[in-house]
Motif scaffolding. Structure first.
Motif, PDB file in Angstrom:
ATOM      1  N   ASN A 156       0.624  -1.516   0.201  1.00 57.20           N
ATOM      2  CA  ASN A 156      -0.062  -0.239   0.043  1.00 57.20           C
ATOM      3  C   ASN A 156       0.586   1.311  -0.124  1.00 57.20           C
ATOM      4  O   ASN A 156       1.928   0.739   0.580  1.00 57.20           O
ATOM      5  N   VAL A 176       3.555   5.220  -8.283  1.00 56.23           N
ATOM      6  CA  VAL A 176       1.711   4.709  -7.175  1.00 56.23           C
ATOM      7  C   VAL A 176       1.277   3.952  -8.532  1.00 56.23           C
ATOM      8  O   VAL A 176       1.385   5.037  -9.436  1.00 56.23           O
ATOM      9  N   MET A 177       0.593   3.005  -8.056  1.00 53.49           N
ATOM     10  CA  MET A 177      -0.037   2.575  -9.022  1.00 53.49           C
ATOM     11  C   MET A 177      -1.573   2.167  -8.549  1.00 53.49           C
ATOM     12  O   MET A 177      -1.602   1.505  -7.126  1.00 53.49           O
ATOM     13  N   GLU A 178      -2.771   2.705  -8.930  1.00 53.56           N
ATOM     14  CA  GLU A 178      -3.360   1.847  -9.083  1.00 53.56           C
ATOM     15  C   GLU A 178      -4.281   0.210  -8.852  1.00 53.56           C
ATOM     16  O   GLU A 178      -4.039   0.185 -10.500  1.00 53.56           O
ATOM     17  N   GLU A 180      -7.181  -2.660  -7.805  1.00 49.72           N
ATOM     18  CA  GLU A 180      -8.125  -2.963  -7.549  1.00 49.72           C
ATOM     19  C   GLU A 180      -8.294  -2.118  -6.201  1.00 49.72           C
ATOM     20  O   GLU A 180      -9.388  -2.288  -5.729  1.00 49.72           O
ATOM     21  N   GLY A 181      -8.399  -0.814  -6.850  1.00 49.25           N
ATOM     22  CA  GLY A 181      -8.917   0.411  -6.259  1.00 49.25           C
ATOM     23  C   GLY A 181      -8.173   0.648  -5.178  1.00 49.25           C
ATOM     24  O   GLY A 181      -8.384   1.144  -4.362  1.00 49.25           O
ATOM     25  N   VAL A 182      -6.556   0.149  -5.188  1.00 45.76           N
ATOM     26  CA  VAL A 182      -5.707   0.403  -3.654  1.00 45.76           C
ATOM     27  C   VAL A 182      -4.607   1.388  -4.100  1.00 45.76           C
ATOM     28  O   VAL A 182      -4.751   0.229  -5.110  1.00 45.76           O
ATOM     29  N   ALA A 183      -3.750   2.444  -3.624  1.00 41.17           N
ATOM     30  CA  ALA A 183      -2.805   2.671  -4.131  1.00 41.17           C
ATOM     31  C   ALA A 183      -1.791   1.852  -3.858  1.00 41.17           C
ATOM     32  O   ALA A 183      -1.394   1.812  -2.158  1.00 41.17           O
ATOM     33  N   ASN A 184      -1.005   1.588  -4.967  1.00 36.46           N
ATOM     34  CA  ASN A 184      -0.237   0.287  -4.406  1.00 36.46           C
ATOM     35  C   ASN A 184       1.383   1.015  -4.984  1.00 36.46           C
ATOM     36  O   ASN A 184       1.559   2.228  -6.258  1.00 36.46           O
ATOM     37  N   GLN A 185       2.504   0.730  -4.233  1.00 35.04           N
ATOM     38  CA  GLN A 185       3.730   1.093  -5.327  1.00 35.04           C
ATOM     39  C   GLN A 185       5.263  -0.145  -4.377  1.00 35.04           C
ATOM     40  O   GLN A 185       4.844  -0.761  -3.796  1.00 35.04           O
TER      41      GLN A 185
END
Length: 196
Positions: A156, A176-178, A180-185
């Motif tokens: 996250n 940072v990428m979305e 499944e609706g969550v910002a991840n990195q």
């Protein structure tokens, strides 16, 4: 609160702990988060749960799983697969964007991947931070014991808020990428400063 690092070599010493960890992953990722992942016998698994991997589990004295994580060497191979972040970059996974890293995914004896990191959704909010910190400390120790100087993980994007609290040097390895609706990195955990 206990921590155990599982491998195919020691599973038999820990009763149902491995199965309980896979059940906890299913409860969180498939039932709670509604992710479309493989499952069998009430357990979630994927192509990276092989004898090359290790699993760090935070649990109570009765074997109830509070948190978990999988460590996979970047040198692992199983058919066309290597490790999740690298395979996503190579376009082998349709659920993770291929542009997740700034550079080519590293492969080396001292580079491991941390994946499927979770804290069970039924861990009370007042206890979550402590459980999460215990998990990160245990995975740091396990990775270092395996010879890792770096460990890549897809997290996250809120990781900068807690990285310092658990004492792990982390560096962003991609945008940072979305997902499944969550910002991840993708982040690299650097263990070199902690090695003695």
């Amino acid at each position: 609160m206990l921590t155990t690092t599982l491998s195919f070599e020691n599973l038999h010493n820990h009763g149902e702990l491995f199965a309980n960890m896979l059940r906890a992953r299913r409860d969180l990722f498939i039932v709670h988060n509604k992710w479309n992942l493989p499952e069998a016998l009430g357990m979630e698994y994927d192509q990276y749960d092989t004898p090359a991997s290790r699993w760090v589990v935070v649990h109570d004295e009765l074997g109830r799983v509070l948190a978990g994580n999988r460590l996979t060497p970047s040198t692992a191979r199983c058919g066309i697969y290597s490790y999740m972040i690298r395979d996503a970059q190579r376009g082998l996974l349709d659920t993770i964007p291929s542009h997740l890293l700034y550079d080519e995914a590293p492969v080396g004896e001292n580079v491991w991947e941390s994946s499927r990191l979770f804290v069970s959704h039924d861990v009370p909010a007042a206890r979550r931070r402590r459980v999460h910190a215990r998990l990160v400390l245990a995975l740091t120790k396990a990775a270092r014991d395996l010879g890792a100087t770096n460990c890549l993980t897809l997290l996250n994007a809120n990781w900068p808020r807690w990285a310092g609290r658990v004492g792990v040097d982390m560096t962003a390895m991609g945008p940072v990428m979305e997902i499944e609706g969550v910002a991840n990195q993708v982040v690299s955990m650097n263990f070199v400063p902690n090695l003695h």
